[in-house]
Design a protein around this motif. Structure first.
Motif, PDB file in Angstrom:
ATOM      1  N   ARG A 117       3.992   0.097  10.834  1.00  0.00           N
ATOM      2  CA  ARG A 117       3.896   1.520  10.489  1.00  0.00           C
ATOM      3  C   ARG A 117       5.004   2.310  11.160  1.00  0.00           C
ATOM      4  O   ARG A 117       5.576   3.236  10.564  1.00  0.00           O
ATOM      5  CB  ARG A 117       2.531   2.075  10.894  1.00  0.00           C
ATOM      6  N   MET A 122       5.390   4.473   6.205  1.00  0.00           N
ATOM      7  CA  MET A 122       4.519   4.389   5.041  1.00  0.00           C
ATOM      8  C   MET A 122       5.224   4.914   3.796  1.00  0.00           C
ATOM      9  O   MET A 122       6.088   5.793   3.876  1.00  0.00           O
ATOM     10  CB  MET A 122       3.247   5.206   5.272  1.00  0.00           C
ATOM     11  N   PRO A 129      -1.911   1.673   5.525  1.00  0.00           N
ATOM     12  CA  PRO A 129      -1.684   0.365   4.897  1.00  0.00           C
ATOM     13  C   PRO A 129      -3.007  -0.370   4.717  1.00  0.00           C
ATOM     14  O   PRO A 129      -4.017  -0.028   5.348  1.00  0.00           O
ATOM     15  CB  PRO A 129      -0.790  -0.360   5.915  1.00  0.00           C
ATOM     16  N   ASP A 146      -9.476  -3.795   1.430  1.00  0.00           N
ATOM     17  CA  ASP A 146      -8.753  -4.065   2.646  1.00  0.00           C
ATOM     18  C   ASP A 146      -9.493  -5.146   3.431  1.00  0.00           C
ATOM     19  O   ASP A 146     -10.713  -5.190   3.432  1.00  0.00           O
ATOM     20  CB  ASP A 146      -8.640  -2.762   3.433  1.00  0.00           C
ATOM     21  N   LEU A 291       0.564  -6.713   3.869  1.00  0.00           N
ATOM     22  CA  LEU A 291       0.286  -5.366   4.346  1.00  0.00           C
ATOM     23  C   LEU A 291       0.859  -4.390   3.325  1.00  0.00           C
ATOM     24  O   LEU A 291       2.065  -4.095   3.337  1.00  0.00           O
ATOM     25  CB  LEU A 291       0.910  -5.125   5.724  1.00  0.00           C
ATOM     26  N   GLY A 293       1.496  -0.815   1.284  1.00  0.00           N
ATOM     27  CA  GLY A 293       1.646   0.592   1.605  1.00  0.00           C
ATOM     28  C   GLY A 293       2.834   0.894   2.493  1.00  0.00           C
ATOM     29  O   GLY A 293       3.142   2.060   2.747  1.00  0.00           O
ATOM     30  N   LEU A 294       3.513  -0.148   2.972  1.00  0.00           N
ATOM     31  CA  LEU A 294       4.673   0.029   3.848  1.00  0.00           C
ATOM     32  C   LEU A 294       5.961   0.084   3.037  1.00  0.00           C
ATOM     33  O   LEU A 294       6.017  -0.370   1.899  1.00  0.00           O
ATOM     34  CB  LEU A 294       4.754  -1.133   4.834  1.00  0.00           C
TER      35      LEU A 294
END
Length: 354
Positions: A117, A122, A129, A146, A291, A293-294
């Motif tokens: 992060r 993000m 994430p 998740d 992971l 969302g990064l």
């Protein structure tokens, strides 16, 4: 060094460190002629294990020295402050600098999440994430997120997980409209927590998602959904239960066939079937949790992965780098954000409420 795709590997992470990561990286270079790998860690330890590898494919491997190592039991907050010279941190930096298109680590999950992060950041429009991985089903496999990145998630964040996961499944499995299910304690509309019921309303109201409603625990392995959405607390327990049950089934079957000579004879005849069952249930074959969302591809390998299983994580990272999954997610979210702004609301979740 030549190659179309470059991956940074945290060579020191996991229970076995370079003993597994170096050998698995060498194997991956043999499998993928267009791949190059940056092995990050203590150079002497890496070279010691590289002596056992031979071949021209090693010309596509480069060692990036890092003095420090993140311990498997280290608190993420301490790792974030004190381990900026570690192999994990430097592996992520290579992605942030554009030298690598993906990062793989078998190290401390919490530390990897926190560092990712901070180092990568993000994607716009994504709050947190989420960890996503494949689970076995009667139809092959589906994906679940998740799996532990967020113990407590809001309804809006569950919507974001559904969007990200749907984009990933569509790209990797080449499904135009993946079936999305929300994990709950029942299939009726009035079941579940207020958060889950609100998430259901948001996901159902999102025109871009192919939502099929609630899934119960016994639906996880049916293949009804291509993507199962839940918070990290529930998802992590479900995943670990799945892995534990797989091991139990294999051991129970093996034990049953060893009870007497007749059963051992039957087992001999059934060996190909038993071997195939063990292969299908083996969680190591699905090693490699992403992971999402990064601003970059980050894949977490199981800490206890062996050489073969770590190789599966490398394959996963390479495929996501090739498809540029973060860019696909960013494009999808950007469309949603633009739509929200045209409607005069703040974010994707707010738009879904209106």
């Amino acid at each position: 060094m030549t190659g179309s795709y470059c991956i940074s590997v945290d060579a020191m992470g996991g229970d076995f460190g370079p003993r597994v990561t170096v050998a698995a990286s060498s194997d991956a270079l043999k499998r993928h002629p267009q791949l190059q790998i940056l092995l990050v860690g203590q150079s002497d330890a890496i070279r010691n294990h590289l002596r056992r590898c031979r071949g021209k494919h090693l010309q596509r491997l480069e060692i990036v020295h890092a003095d420090d190592v993140v311990a498997m039991n280290e608190k993420p907050s301490l790792a974030l402050r004190n381990r900026r010279e570690s192999s994990m941190w430097k592996s992520l930096e290579l992605v942030a600098q554009g030298r690598a298109q993906a990062c793989i680590s078998a190290g401390n999950t919490g530390a990897l999440m926190a560092m990712s992060r901070l180092v990568l950041g993000m994607l716009p429009g994504i709050e947190r994430p989420a960890i996503v991985a494949a689970i076995p089903t009667l139809k092959g496999h589906s994906y679940m997120l998740d799996l532990g990145a967020n113990i407590d998630s809001s309804a809006q964040q569950l919507l974001q997980f559904a969007i990200m996961g749907s984009v990933m499944v569509s790209a990797i499995d080449r499904r135009d409209r993946p079936l999305v299910g929300l994990l709950n304690v029942g299939s009726e509309d009035n079941k579940g927590t207020g958060c889950v019921r609100e998430a259901s309303r948001l996901i159902q109201g999102h025109g871009g998602l192919n939502f099929i409603g609630y899934l119960e625990g016994d639906d996880l392995f049916s293949g009804r959904a291509d993507l199962v959405v839940c918070d990290g607390f529930v998802g992590n327990i479900a995943l670990k239960s799945c892995e534990g049950l797989s091991k139990l089934l294999v051991r129970k079957v093996q034990g049953s066939f060893r009870r007497n000579p007749y059963r051992r004879l039957v087992a001999l005849l059934a060996t190909p079937i038993l071997r195939e069952l063990k292969r299908q249930l083996d969680p190591g074959r699905r090693n490699g949790a992403t992971l999402l969302g990064l601003k970059g591809v980050v894949v977490k390998s199981h800490g206890g992965a062996n050489r073969t299983y770590f190789g599966y994580a490398i394959d996963q990272a390479l495929e996501e780098a090739r498809l540029n999954v973060p860019a696909l997610i960013a494009d999808r979210v950007a469309v949603e954000v633009a739509r929200c702004r045209s409607d005069g609301v703040d974010d994707v979740a707010s738009h879904s409420k209106n």
